[in-house]
Structures are given as structure tokens and as C-alpha cells.
Scaffold this motif. Structure first.
Motif, PDB file in Angstrom:
ATOM      1  N   VAL A  35      27.261 -36.748  33.637  1.00 18.91           N
ATOM      2  CA  VAL A  35      27.863 -35.846  32.655  1.00 18.91           C
ATOM      3  C   VAL A  35      27.883 -36.566  31.314  1.00 18.91           C
ATOM      4  O   VAL A  35      28.298 -37.734  31.244  1.00 18.91           O
ATOM      5  CB  VAL A  35      29.318 -35.473  33.044  1.00 18.91           C
ATOM      6  CG1 VAL A  35      29.886 -34.472  32.044  1.00 18.91           C
ATOM      7  CG2 VAL A  35      29.391 -34.914  34.451  1.00 18.91           C
ATOM      8  N   CYS A  36      27.433 -35.890  30.265  1.00 17.63           N
ATOM      9  CA  CYS A  36      27.395 -36.485  28.919  1.00 17.63           C
ATOM     10  C   CYS A  36      26.666 -37.840  28.956  1.00 17.63           C
ATOM     11  O   CYS A  36      27.056 -38.783  28.250  1.00 17.63           O
ATOM     12  CB  CYS A  36      28.801 -36.651  28.346  1.00 17.63           C
ATOM     13  SG  CYS A  36      29.736 -35.117  28.188  1.00 17.63           S
ATOM     14  N   GLY A  37      25.671 -37.969  29.806  1.00 16.59           N
ATOM     15  CA  GLY A  37      24.875 -39.194  29.864  1.00 16.59           C
ATOM     16  C   GLY A  37      25.502 -40.323  30.669  1.00 16.59           C
ATOM     17  O   GLY A  37      24.950 -41.418  30.730  1.00 16.59           O
TER      18      GLY A  37
ATOM     19  N   ASP B 100      33.205 -29.757  34.273  1.00 17.83           N
ATOM     20  CA  ASP B 100      33.093 -31.179  33.941  1.00 17.83           C
ATOM     21  C   ASP B 100      33.829 -31.589  32.672  1.00 17.83           C
ATOM     22  O   ASP B 100      34.275 -32.732  32.551  1.00 17.83           O
ATOM     23  CB  ASP B 100      31.615 -31.551  33.758  1.00 17.83           C
ATOM     24  CG  ASP B 100      30.828 -31.421  35.042  1.00 17.83           C
ATOM     25  OD1 ASP B 100      31.313 -31.906  36.086  1.00 17.83           O
ATOM     26  OD2 ASP B 100      29.726 -30.834  35.008  1.00 17.83           O
ATOM     27  N   THR B 101      33.901 -30.710  31.692  1.00 17.40           N
ATOM     28  CA  THR B 101      34.387 -31.132  30.367  1.00 17.40           C
ATOM     29  C   THR B 101      35.492 -30.199  29.852  1.00 17.40           C
ATOM     30  O   THR B 101      35.650 -29.072  30.339  1.00 17.40           O
ATOM     31  CB  THR B 101      33.243 -31.104  29.331  1.00 17.40           C
ATOM     32  OG1 THR B 101      32.845 -29.733  29.153  1.00 17.40           O
ATOM     33  CG2 THR B 101      32.060 -31.940  29.773  1.00 17.40           C
TER      34      THR B 101
ATOM     35  N   ALA C 183      31.672 -41.065  25.196  1.00 18.95           N
ATOM     36  CA  ALA C 183      30.646 -40.079  25.550  1.00 18.95           C
ATOM     37  C   ALA C 183      31.224 -38.668  25.650  1.00 18.95           C
ATOM     38  O   ALA C 183      30.564 -37.687  25.331  1.00 18.95           O
ATOM     39  CB  ALA C 183      29.987 -40.480  26.873  1.00 18.95           C
ATOM     40  N   PHE C 184      32.487 -38.570  26.096  1.00 19.39           N
ATOM     41  CA  PHE C 184      33.122 -37.258  26.313  1.00 19.39           C
ATOM     42  C   PHE C 184      33.854 -36.736  25.074  1.00 19.39           C
ATOM     43  O   PHE C 184      34.308 -35.592  25.076  1.00 19.39           O
ATOM     44  CB  PHE C 184      34.144 -37.348  27.462  1.00 19.39           C
ATOM     45  CG  PHE C 184      33.571 -37.100  28.831  1.00 19.39           C
ATOM     46  CD1 PHE C 184      32.681 -37.994  29.399  1.00 19.39           C
ATOM     47  CD2 PHE C 184      33.920 -35.973  29.558  1.00 19.39           C
ATOM     48  CE1 PHE C 184      32.145 -37.781  30.659  1.00 19.39           C
ATOM     49  CE2 PHE C 184      33.388 -35.740  30.824  1.00 19.39           C
ATOM     50  CZ  PHE C 184      32.510 -36.645  31.383  1.00 19.39           C
TER      51      PHE C 184
ATOM     52  N   PRO D 227      35.128 -34.817  22.105  1.00 19.97           N
ATOM     53  CA  PRO D 227      34.642 -33.561  21.535  1.00 19.97           C
ATOM     54  C   PRO D 227      34.237 -33.746  20.074  1.00 19.97           C
ATOM     55  O   PRO D 227      34.793 -34.595  19.375  1.00 19.97           O
ATOM     56  CB  PRO D 227      35.857 -32.629  21.649  1.00 19.97           C
ATOM     57  CG  PRO D 227      37.046 -33.533  21.738  1.00 19.97           C
ATOM     58  CD  PRO D 227      36.574 -34.808  22.373  1.00 19.97           C
TER      59      PRO D 227
ATOM     60  N   GLU E 143      35.204 -28.671  17.853  1.00 16.82           N
ATOM     61  CA  GLU E 143      34.618 -28.081  19.067  1.00 16.82           C
ATOM     62  C   GLU E 143      35.686 -27.273  19.810  1.00 16.82           C
ATOM     63  O   GLU E 143      36.843 -27.683  19.891  1.00 16.82           O
ATOM     64  CB  GLU E 143      34.062 -29.193  19.972  1.00 16.82           C
ATOM     65  CG  GLU E 143      33.245 -28.656  21.139  1.00 16.82           C
ATOM     66  CD  GLU E 143      32.646 -29.772  21.998  1.00 16.82           C
ATOM     67  OE1 GLU E 143      32.710 -30.951  21.597  1.00 16.82           O
ATOM     68  OE2 GLU E 143      32.137 -29.441  23.084  1.00 16.82           O
TER      69      GLU E 143
ATOM     70  N   ASN F  95      41.927 -34.068  21.796  1.00 16.92           N
ATOM     71  CA  ASN F  95      41.413 -35.228  22.532  1.00 16.92           C
ATOM     72  C   ASN F  95      42.565 -36.049  23.111  1.00 16.92           C
ATOM     73  O   ASN F  95      42.386 -37.185  23.502  1.00 16.92           O
ATOM     74  CB  ASN F  95      40.556 -36.099  21.608  1.00 16.92           C
ATOM     75  CG  ASN F  95      39.600 -36.986  22.390  1.00 16.92           C
ATOM     76  OD1 ASN F  95      39.364 -36.746  23.573  1.00 16.92           O
ATOM     77  ND2 ASN F  95      39.060 -38.000  21.732  1.00 16.92           N
TER      78      ASN F  95
END
Ligand SMILES: [Fe+2]
Ligand SMILES: [Fe+2]
Length: 268
Positions: A11-13, A30-31, A209-210, A212, A216, A226
Motif C-alpha cells: 500500500v502506498c509503495g 487501506d487508507t 508514505a501514507f 495525505p 485531500e 493526519n
């Protein structure tokens, strides 16, 4: 358990542990962008908050139980603590589910995400998992729980506020026993400090990586906060194997583990 033996997802690399089993009524995402959340205390927002919290408690139960399964050779007293934690978390799930139904909600009403499981359970050491789940996520939740009951009381729901207070009392012990065991295990085997440092660094990478994008939104058009994740730690960007003692000490200090830093470095 080695990572190569685990079911994983990307997820997100980032490679993470694949989600734990959930009843078919739940939509697992996932997010935060795929979640539903409102900033207010409207009836639907209250149901979503309890639903999300309920799933987070299921995830805490899953993590403690999976640690017992993945690390059968861990010290017996530590395994007992994890088993007691699993029992506590199962009571938290039951109590939140009961309250969710009382305010008109139901299992599967909103999407759920198992972020803490996917990040914690990809780690191959018990000390690493205690560092993330108990010492970081649950400690963060403990901070949050200091404020949350007041928010519910202000909204006129003293019953949910009382429930959250009672859950918070248990969470303190989950953080405490993890702190005690991390200290004990790393004092007996200094190499485990690398596992602690790796866990902290890995979480920083996942959070980055996660994160936002500014502005967003989630699936109901609300800007994503966040706040649910721990702030990234500004660790040196070298490979873990090249960390000097001082660099590890710095990561530990930044992660809130000053007690684990060797004395002369702590004074430096
Ligand atoms: Fe809990
Ligand atoms: Fe807990």
C-alpha cells in the motif's frame, strides 16, 4: 516469524502484513482516503467513531494474539501479559459493539482499516512489535483517550464517555508492561536495540508514505486529518546496518526512549 513466511500486501509503495480475517459484513480498506469520517459529533459521526474504535480494539486483540502465535518461545510472563491484553481488548470490543448498537449503529455500517496490524505484524521481532503497537500506537491512543471522553460528555453522551474512561484505564497497563519488557529484553541483549530502532524507523517511513496530500478528502468529502498517526521521526537516512551507536541513540531519544540510551550518550 520471517517476513518471507507472511502474507503481505503493498500500500502506498510499502510492504505490509496482509489484513487479518474479518467478518464478511465489514468492508476493509487501506487508507484514510477510503474511510468515512466527519469532524462533528452528529449522530452518524458518533456511530462512525464508535465503529472505528471497535475495529481498532479488534485489531489490538489480533496483534496481541498473533504475537503469541508468532513467538512461542517468548518468556512465559510476557506471554501471560499478552494473553491478558487479548482478554482486555476482547472486552473493549464487546462493550463498544454494545454501545454502537444502543445508538443505532451496526457491524459493517462503515468501512474499516487495520493500519496498526498491517504495520506492526510485518515486523519479525516481538520487541519491535511491542515498540510499535503498545509503546507507540497504544500510548498515542492513551493520550487521545485523555481528551475523548470530555468530547462525548459535551455532546451529551455521558454513557459513552464513561465507557471510554473505563477502556483507557486498561490501556495504561498495556503500555506499561510493554515498556517494562522492552527495557528488560534490551538490557539482556543489546542487539535488540537494533530491532527497536528499526521498528521506529519503519513506522516513520510508513507514515511518510501514507501522509495525505494537503486538502485531500475522504469518501464523504471531508478533509483528512493526519492526527491518527504518529509524527514521523527525523532519523538519519542511512541504512540500518550502518547506524553508529550515536545514531541509534538519537533515534531512541526521538522515539521517546531516553531510558534505553547508554548513559554517556544520554549525557552527550
Ligand atoms: Fe483496548
Ligand atoms: Fe490495549
Amino acid at each position: 516469524m520471517k517476513q518471507s513466511e507472511m502474507d503481505t500486501k503493498v500500500v502506498c509503495g510499502v510492504t505490509l502484513r496482509k489484513d487479518p480475517a474479518r467478518e464478511s459484513c465489514f468492508k476493509v480498506v487501506d487508507t484514510d482516503a477510503q474511510m468515512v469520517a466527519w469532524p462533528d459529533m452528529s449522530p452518524q459521526s458518533r456511530r462512525e467513531r464508535l465503529h472505528r474504535h471497535m475495529n481498532n480494539e479488534i485489531t489490538s486483540l489480533d496483534i496481541a494474539a498473533q504475537c503469541l502465535a508468532d513467538f512461542p518461545d517468548a518468556p512465559w510472563d510476557l506471554r501471560m501479559q499478552l494473553a491478558r491484553q487479548a482478554w482486555d481488548e476482547s472486552r473493549h470490543v464487546t462493550a463498544l459493539h454494545r454501545r454502537l448498537k444502543e445508538i443505532g449503529g451496526f457491524k459493517g455500517e462503515f468501512p474499516v482499516a487495520n493500519f496498526e496490524w498491517t504495520v506492526t505484524c510485518i515486523l519479525d521481532s516481538l520487541v519491535g512489535r511491542l515498540t510499535l503497537q503498545n509503546r507507540t500506537f497504544e500510548a498515542g491512543a492513551m493520550d487521545l483517550m485523555a481528551r475523548l471522553p470530555g468530547k462525548w460528555r459535551e455532546a451529551g453522551d455521558g454513557e459513552t464517555a464513561d465507557l471510554l474512561d473505563s477502556i483507557a484505564a486498561d490501556e495504561i497497563q498495556h503500555v506499561r508492561f510493554a515498556n517494562q519488557w522492552i527495557r528488560k529484553l534490551t538490557s539482556e541483549d543489546k542487539r535488540l536495540l537494533f530491532k527497536v530502532a528499526h521498528a521506529v524507523r519503519f513506522l516513520a517511513e510508513v507514515n511518510a508514505a501514507f501522509a495525505p496530500a494537503p486538502g485531500e478528502t475522504n469518501v464523504v468529502g471531508q478533509v483528512i486529518a493526519n492526527a491518527g498517526q504518529v509524527a514521523p521521526i527525523n532519523a538519519a537516512d542511512r541504512e540500518l546496518a550502518e547506524f553508529s551507536d550515536e545514531e541509534i541513540a538519537e533515534v531512541l531519544r526521538q522515539a521517546g526512549f531516553p531510558a534505553l540510551v547508554p548513559r554517556q550518550e544520554a549525557q552527550a
